[in-house]
Structure formats: C-alpha cells, structure tokens
Design an enzyme around this catalytic site. Structure first.
Site, mmCIF file in Angstrom:
data_model
loop_
_atom_site.group_PDB
_atom_site.id
_atom_site.type_symbol
_atom_site.label_atom_id
_atom_site.label_comp_id
_atom_site.label_asym_id
_atom_site.label_seq_id
_atom_site.Cartn_x
_atom_site.Cartn_y
_atom_site.Cartn_z
ATOM 1 C CG HIS A 163 5.916 -6.073 -21.677
ATOM 2 N ND1 HIS A 163 6.483 -7.054 -21.608
ATOM 3 C CD2 HIS A 163 6.576 -4.782 -22.112
ATOM 4 C CE1 HIS A 163 7.886 -6.689 -22.225
ATOM 5 N NE2 HIS A 163 7.839 -5.542 -22.429
ATOM 6 C CD GLU A 164 5.208 -1.320 -22.072
ATOM 7 O OE1 GLU A 164 6.354 -0.720 -21.440
ATOM 8 O OE2 GLU A 164 5.513 -1.890 -23.209
ATOM 9 C CG HIS A 212 9.373 -2.487 -18.696
ATOM 10 N ND1 HIS A 212 10.752 -3.312 -18.899
ATOM 11 C CD2 HIS A 212 8.983 -2.964 -20.286
ATOM 12 C CE1 HIS A 212 10.718 -3.897 -19.812
ATOM 13 N NE2 HIS A 212 10.070 -3.643 -20.925
ATOM 14 C CD GLU A 263 11.533 -5.497 -23.187
ATOM 15 O OE1 GLU A 263 10.512 -5.758 -23.422
ATOM 16 O OE2 GLU A 263 11.958 -4.283 -22.965
#
Length: 291
Positions: free
Chosen positions: A143-144, A147, A225
């Site tokens: 997930h990071e 980003h 997100e």
C-alpha cells in the site's frame, strides 16, 4: 514536546526563506506589492512555497519526528524481511528503492513520504510488525509503495499549494472589502478600521476558508487511499490487503501528525468529510468488488 519544537523551528525557517524569495520575486518582476496581482503573487509564494518546502524536507522531518531507524544493514530476520520485501515491491512498481525504517509505537501504522518516486521513505511501526502476520504486513508495505508509485506526495503537495494560495488570497480580498466598507462608514464618525482589526479579520477568514478547503483536500486524500489499496492488491493480492485492513480494525490505532496523516495506512475522524482515509469497511468493500 520534541515534535512541537521541531515543527515551530521548521516553520520559522520556512517563513524566513519565503520572505527572502518574495522580495526577490517582487524586485525581478517589478510587481506592485499593493496591487491585486501583488497580493496573488504573495499568496502563491507562501502557499506553494510552504507546501513544496515541506515536501522537500518531508523525509528529514519524518525521521526526526518519529525517531525512525533506517535499515541500512539488517540486524535480524525481521529487518531482512522488511528490506527484501520493499525491494521486491519497488522493482514491481517501477520506482527507485525507498529507504526502509522502523519507528517505536504500539499502534499499527505505517507511512510513506519523500520528494519523488525515486527518493522516498517507507516506515512501519513496531506495533504493526508484532501484531500483523507477514502476509498482512506485506500488504501494508505494498500500500505504501503504491502511494509512492502513484506520485501521491507530489499531487497532494500541488493540491495543497493551490488551496493554500486561494485561502490566503480570498481571505485578504474579503478583509480588504470589509475594511473599505467599514472605513467609509466610520470616517463620517471620525473612526476607522485599524491594522489589528484587519489582521484579526484575515485570521478568522483564513480559518473559515481553510476548513472549507480541507473538505476538498480530504476528499482527494480518500480517493488516493482507494487507489493505493488497489495498487497493493495488484502487487500482493487483494485477499492479503483485505486481511490487513481487517486486522487494522481490531487493534489500537493512532493518527499520524501533520502531512504524514494522509500517507499512513489508516486514519480516523468524527466526520467522513474531514477524514484523510475512508472508513475501513468501505475500503474492504471496494477491494471485494475489485476485478
């Protein structure tokens, strides 16, 4: 206290730097400081300047604010796993290898920050590493990394710069309008709107406009997100990401501070309008519907 002092010192330095830049801009372009154009330039320099300086020093600030221990040479199996996992995901996502670090916190959280896709930092809390399974932690890291791959730090900075500029500009324009109306009314009575009253009006209007503008910023943050969750699902599989989000809902969480709040794995808020992250159940449902 350390974070507060660091925040104050950094902001003072930013104001001093932007003050110098503003004087140079006015001198080079020959803009009238008291004109509408001069006001817009003033607001743009401070609005975009503050946002981009914050972006440029984001890694440095994050490391010191959270005492992040960057992994250079893995000291144990967990650090070796963290480094190798992020290395693999960064290669899959087509970005430069981020710095990887751990910070001491009992809450389950993680964040990504940095000035570009090829100069970034991924940090996880000790609480996350000890509370999640490896599959769940792998999904959080993905997930990071997503980003970073999506360029979210830069896009958020650009949006924040635009918002800052127009909040400052319209606050001063409206305050000037109020000041001129009151001055015309009070000149007949021998009074007038002084500098303190004007300054107070600007501060109140900036607060009001800033709250309204934050709705736009938080809406965009929630969209990011969902995109980062989808990116993680492509990197490691959506079931791992769903499991990680479910685990987040079971344990203690804490909101990250300042600009990092938008780049953590989780966030809270009383009203969804002002939340940097969608509710966990909505994120899980979105992943379940992902094809």
């Amino acid at each position: 206290m350390k974070r507060i002092l660091l925040f104050i010192a950094t902001n003072l330095a930013v104001v001093l730097v932007l003050g110098v830049v503003l004087n140079i801009v006015f001198s080079v372009l020959g803009i009238n400081r008291s004109s509408v154009g001069g006001l817009l330039v003033f607001c743009a320099v401070f609005g975009f300047g503050g946002a981009f300086i914050s972006l440029l020093i984001s890694k440095w600030m994050a490391k010191r604010a959270y005492n992040v221990q960057v992994i250079e040479q893995p000291r144990n199996e967990m650090e070796h796993w963290l480094l190798s996992t992020v290395t693999r995901q960064a290669q899959q996502a087509g970005i430069g290898m981020p710095e990887v670090g751990i910070y001491d916190s009992p809450e389950m959280n993680a964040f990504a920050t940095g000035a570009s896709r090829n100069s970034s930092l991924v940090a996880v809390s000790s609480g996350l590493m000890y509370s999640m399974s490896r599959d769940e932690a792998e999904a959080v890291l993905a997930h990071e990394v997503s980003h970073i791959a999506n360029g979210d730090m830069v896009t958020m900075t650009l949006l924040q710069g635009v918002v800052n500029t127009f909040v400052m500009f319209f606050a001063r324009m409206v305050a000037n309008l109020i000041s001129s109306v009151l001055s015309n009314d009070e000149e007949e009575e021998g009074g007038g709107m002084g500098g303190i009253a004007y300054f107070a009006t600007v501060m109140v209007l900036e607060l009001v406009f800033g709250i309204l503008a934050s709705i736009i910023v938080m809406w965009f943050s929630r969209l990011r997100e969902y995109r980062a969750d989808e990116g993680a699902a492509r990197l490691v599989g959506k079931e791992k990401m769903i499991s990680a989000l479910q685990r987040l809902g079971q344990g203690p969480q804490a909101e990250l501070e300042g600009s990092l709040a938008a780049f953590g794995i989780n966030g809270r808020g009383k009203s969804e309008l002002f939340m940097s992250h969608p509710p966990l159940e909505k994120r899980i449902q979105s992943l379940r519907e992902l094809r």
